[in-house]
Design a protein around this motif. Structure first.
Motif, mmCIF file in Angstrom:
data_model
loop_
_atom_site.group_PDB
_atom_site.id
_atom_site.type_symbol
_atom_site.label_atom_id
_atom_site.label_comp_id
_atom_site.label_asym_id
_atom_site.label_seq_id
_atom_site.Cartn_x
_atom_site.Cartn_y
_atom_site.Cartn_z
ATOM 1 N N GLU A 66 0.809 -1.221 0.000
ATOM 2 C CA GLU A 66 0.000 0.000 0.000
ATOM 3 C C GLU A 66 0.843 1.273 0.000
ATOM 4 N N ARG A 67 2.165 1.123 0.006
ATOM 5 C CA ARG A 67 3.087 2.262 0.111
ATOM 6 C C ARG A 67 2.687 3.162 1.286
ATOM 7 N N ALA A 68 2.605 2.525 2.433
ATOM 8 C CA ALA A 68 2.130 3.202 3.639
ATOM 9 C C ALA A 68 2.965 2.772 4.831
ATOM 10 N N VAL A 69 2.730 3.444 5.940
ATOM 11 C CA VAL A 69 3.393 3.138 7.210
ATOM 12 C C VAL A 69 2.370 3.298 8.322
ATOM 13 N N ILE A 70 2.435 2.431 9.312
ATOM 14 C CA ILE A 70 1.682 2.615 10.546
ATOM 15 C C ILE A 70 2.678 2.852 11.666
ATOM 16 N N ASN A 71 2.442 3.910 12.444
ATOM 17 C CA ASN A 71 3.317 4.143 13.599
ATOM 18 C C ASN A 71 2.474 4.364 14.846
ATOM 19 N N ARG A 72 2.998 3.871 15.948
ATOM 20 C CA ARG A 72 2.439 4.189 17.255
ATOM 21 C C ARG A 72 3.597 4.564 18.176
ATOM 22 N N MET A 73 4.434 5.489 17.681
ATOM 23 C CA MET A 73 5.654 5.865 18.392
ATOM 24 C C MET A 73 5.366 6.474 19.757
ATOM 25 N N GLY A 74 4.347 7.331 19.838
ATOM 26 C CA GLY A 74 3.999 7.917 21.123
ATOM 27 C C GLY A 74 4.873 9.092 21.534
ATOM 28 N N PHE A 75 5.231 9.930 20.538
ATOM 29 C CA PHE A 75 6.025 11.132 20.840
ATOM 30 C C PHE A 75 7.308 10.813 21.605
ATOM 31 N N ASN A 76 8.044 9.814 21.159
ATOM 32 C CA ASN A 76 9.354 9.549 21.775
ATOM 33 C C ASN A 76 10.306 10.669 21.401
ATOM 34 N N ASN A 77 10.875 11.349 22.396
ATOM 35 C CA ASN A 77 11.792 12.452 22.123
ATOM 36 C C ASN A 77 12.538 12.812 23.392
ATOM 37 N N ALA A 78 13.587 13.607 23.234
ATOM 38 C CA ALA A 78 14.463 13.946 24.360
ATOM 39 C C ALA A 78 14.002 15.171 25.132
ATOM 40 N N GLY A 79 12.878 15.742 24.741
ATOM 41 C CA GLY A 79 12.328 16.870 25.479
ATOM 42 C C GLY A 79 12.698 18.219 24.890
ATOM 43 N N ALA A 80 11.944 19.238 25.322
ATOM 44 C CA ALA A 80 12.073 20.578 24.750
ATOM 45 C C ALA A 80 13.447 21.197 25.000
ATOM 46 N N ALA A 81 14.009 21.002 26.183
ATOM 47 C CA ALA A 81 15.308 21.613 26.491
ATOM 48 C C ALA A 81 16.401 21.072 25.581
ATOM 49 N N ALA A 82 16.381 19.748 25.334
ATOM 50 C CA ALA A 82 17.387 19.147 24.453
ATOM 51 C C ALA A 82 17.222 19.633 23.020
ATOM 52 N N ALA A 83 15.977 19.743 22.569
ATOM 53 C CA ALA A 83 15.735 20.236 21.213
ATOM 54 C C ALA A 83 16.176 21.693 21.083
ATOM 55 N N ALA A 84 15.932 22.482 22.108
ATOM 56 C CA ALA A 84 16.350 23.880 22.077
ATOM 57 C C ALA A 84 17.869 23.996 21.962
ATOM 58 N N LYS A 85 18.570 23.141 22.658
ATOM 59 C CA LYS A 85 20.037 23.141 22.571
ATOM 60 C C LYS A 85 20.494 22.816 21.156
ATOM 61 N N ALA A 86 19.845 21.827 20.526
ATOM 62 C CA ALA A 86 20.200 21.457 19.158
ATOM 63 C C ALA A 86 19.884 22.578 18.179
ATOM 64 N N LEU A 87 18.733 23.203 18.335
ATOM 65 C CA LEU A 87 18.330 24.268 17.415
ATOM 66 C C LEU A 87 19.150 25.535 17.610
ATOM 67 N N GLY A 88 19.742 25.686 18.780
ATOM 68 C CA GLY A 88 20.524 26.885 19.057
ATOM 69 C C GLY A 88 21.907 26.887 18.439
ATOM 70 N N ARG A 89 22.330 25.744 17.891
ATOM 71 C CA ARG A 89 23.653 25.687 17.274
ATOM 72 C C ARG A 89 23.680 26.468 15.968
ATOM 73 N N THR A 90 24.816 27.008 15.639
ATOM 74 C CA THR A 90 24.985 27.726 14.373
ATOM 75 C C THR A 90 24.824 26.769 13.203
ATOM 76 N N ARG A 91 24.076 27.195 12.198
ATOM 77 C CA ARG A 91 23.816 26.342 11.039
ATOM 78 C C ARG A 91 24.774 26.675 9.898
ATOM 79 N N GLY A 92 25.281 25.620 9.276
ATOM 80 C CA GLY A 92 26.250 25.797 8.203
ATOM 81 C C GLY A 92 25.632 25.992 6.842
ATOM 82 N N VAL A 93 24.340 25.631 6.693
ATOM 83 C CA VAL A 93 23.619 25.858 5.441
ATOM 84 C C VAL A 93 22.262 26.455 5.806
ATOM 85 N N PRO A 94 21.669 27.228 4.895
ATOM 86 C CA PRO A 94 20.370 27.815 5.218
ATOM 87 C C PRO A 94 19.282 26.752 5.319
ATOM 88 N N VAL A 95 18.411 26.898 6.284
ATOM 89 C CA VAL A 95 17.311 25.955 6.452
ATOM 90 C C VAL A 95 16.168 26.642 7.203
#
Length: 355
Positions: free
Chosen positions: A111-140
Motif C-alpha cells: 500500500e506504500r504506507a506506514v503505521i506508527n504508534r511511536m507515542g512522541f518519543n523524544n528527548a524533550g524541549a530543552a534538548a531540542a532547544a540546545k540542538a536548534l541553538g547551534r549555528t547552522r552551516g547551510v540555510p534551512v
C-alpha cells in the motif's frame, strides 16, 4: 537503484532500526561542513520560480519535510541539503519521554504506507532547544512541532504546551501545535473547540512575545468530521493564527491489509488529505496559510495540492519508498512543469482550482 536496495535489503530490516541508522548517517552529514555544503549546492532548490513566502518567512521551495522524521532536531541541515524547502522537527514534548513499547513502526509495502504508534518519543524541549541553538552551516527553514507530554493530564495540557513553546518558539521559523496524533491518549480530544481555544490562546501569547513574533499553526487529524474541520478553521481565524496543517495520520484502516494500531500515513491517506485541504480552502480562502500533508508521493501530488490552495506541501512516508533524492526530484520536476505551463512563479498557481 534505491528501489532495488529497498526491496532486497531495507525492507527486510526492522523499520525503526533503519530509521535510527538513517538519522545517524544524516547527523554525520550535518556535522561534516565540506560534504554538507557540497550536497546542499547539488541538491537544494535554487530555482527562483519555486520560492514562496508564507507568514513572513521565505521558503526556497513549497515542498518540505513533515514532522515525525527528525524528532529531536538532529539533522535539519542534512535534510535541507537533500532538497527539502523546510524541515519540521518533532513532535517535541516539554519533558523527555521514551514513547510506546516496540515494535511501534510498521511498513505496508504493497500500500506504500506506514503505521506508527511511536507515542512522541523524544528527548524533550530543552534538548531540542540546545540542538536548534547551534549555528547552522547551510540555510534551512525550521518549523517546530510541539505536543503534550503523555503523563500530563488534559486539565494541565495548556501549561505543558506553553512550557515547550517558551523553550522553542524563539528558535523556530514557525511553531505548530499538534493535537492530532492518535498515539497519545486523549490528545485528539483537544481538537474540540472548547478545549482547543484556551490552549491555542496560551501558546499564541508565547509565540507573539518572541523577538520576531513566531508564526503559529495548528495541525489537525484527517478523521475529524467535516463540521469539526470547519470549526477549527473558524477558530484559527478567530484567534488570528497563521495557518493550519492538514492532515496528521489516520486511524482508519479502509483499503489496507494491516490491523496494527497507530496512525496510518502514506498513499491510503491521499484522498482524505486532499478533501480536507479543499474544505479548508473553501472555508478560509487565502486568509490562512494552508499546509497540505498526507499521501504525497510525487510532483503530481504537490502540483494538485498547490492548485487546491496549499501554500506549502509536506511529505515523509514517500521518502521511505523513494529514497534520499526524493525531494530533489520533486523540486526538479516542479520546476520543469512550471516552465512547461509558462508559469514564472509557483505562487501564481496556488488556489487556481479552488472553488
Amino acid at each position: 537503484m534505491y528501489r532495488i536496495v529497498f526491496t532486497q535489503v531495507l525492507s527486510r530490516i526492522d523499520p525503526e532500526d533503519i530509521h535510527h541508522l538513517t538519522v545517524g548517517a544524516l547527523r554525520l552529514l550535518s556535522a561534516t561542513p565540506v560534504v554538507r555544503r557540497l550536497v546542499h549546492r547539488r541538491l537544494a532548490p535554487r530555482d527562483p520560480a519555486l520560492r514562496v513566502r508564507a507568514f513572513g518567512v521565505h521558503f526556497p521551495s513549497p515542498f518540505g519535510l513533515a514532522a515525525g522524521f527528525d524528532k529531536d532536531a538532529r539533522c535539519v541541515e542534512a535534510m535541507s541539503a537533500l532538497g527539502f524547502g523546510h524541515v519540521e522537527v518533532g513532535t517535541i514534548t516539554a519533558h523527555a519521554q521514551p514513547g510506546n513499547a516496540r515494535p511501534r513502526l510498521f511498513r505496508l509495502v504493497r500500500e506504500r504506507a506506514v503505521i506508527n504508534r511511536m507515542g512522541f518519543n523524544n528527548a524533550g524541549a530543552a534538548a531540542a532547544a540546545k540542538a536548534l541553538g547551534r549555528t547552522r552551516g547551510v540555510p534551512v527553514v525550521v518549523g517546530v512541532n510541539i505536543g503534550k507530554t503523555k503523563v500530563v493530564p488534559e486539565s494541565q495540557a495548556a501549561d505543558d504546551y506553553v512550557t515547550s513553546a517558551k523553550e522553542l518558539a524563539p528558535l523556530a521559523d514557525y511553531l505548530v501545535v499538534n493535537v492530532s496524533s492518535p498515539n497519545t491518549p486523549g490528545l485528539r480530544d483537544l481538537q474540540a473547540v472548547e478545549l482547543l481555544r484556551p490552549l491555542l490562546r496560551a501558546v499564541k501569547e508565547v509565540a507573539d512575545g518572541t523577538p520576531r513574533r513566531t508564526p503559529l499553526l495548528v495541525k489537525i487529524a484527517p478523521d475529524l468530521a467535516d463540521e469539526d474541520v470547519d470549526a477549527v478553521a473558524d477558530l484559527a481565524l478567530e484567534l488570528d493564527l497563521d495557518g493550519v496543517i492538514a492532515t496528521n495520520t489516520t486511524i482508519s484502516r479502509k483499503d489496507v491489509s494491516s490491523t496494527e494500531t497507530g496512525g496510518l500515513s502514506g498513499r491510503p491517506l491521499k484522498a482524505r488529505s486532499l478533501e480536507v485541504l479543499r474544505r479548508l480552502r473553501a472555508r478560509v480562502g487565502d486568509r490562512l496559510v494552508l499546509v497540505s500533508v498526507g499521501g504525497v508521493e510525487g510532483v503530481d501530488d504537490v502540483w494538485e495540492r498547490l492548485l487546491a490552495g496549499a501554500t506549502l506541501v509536506q511529505g515523509y512516508t514517500g521518502m521511505i519508498y523513494e529514497g534520499p533524492l526524493w525531494a530533489w526530484r520533486i523540486n526538479r520536476d516542479l520546476s520543469r512543469r512550471l516552465r512547461r505551463h509558462g508559469v514564472a512563479d509557483v505562487r501564481q498557481i496556488i488556489g487556481r482550482t479552488a472553488g
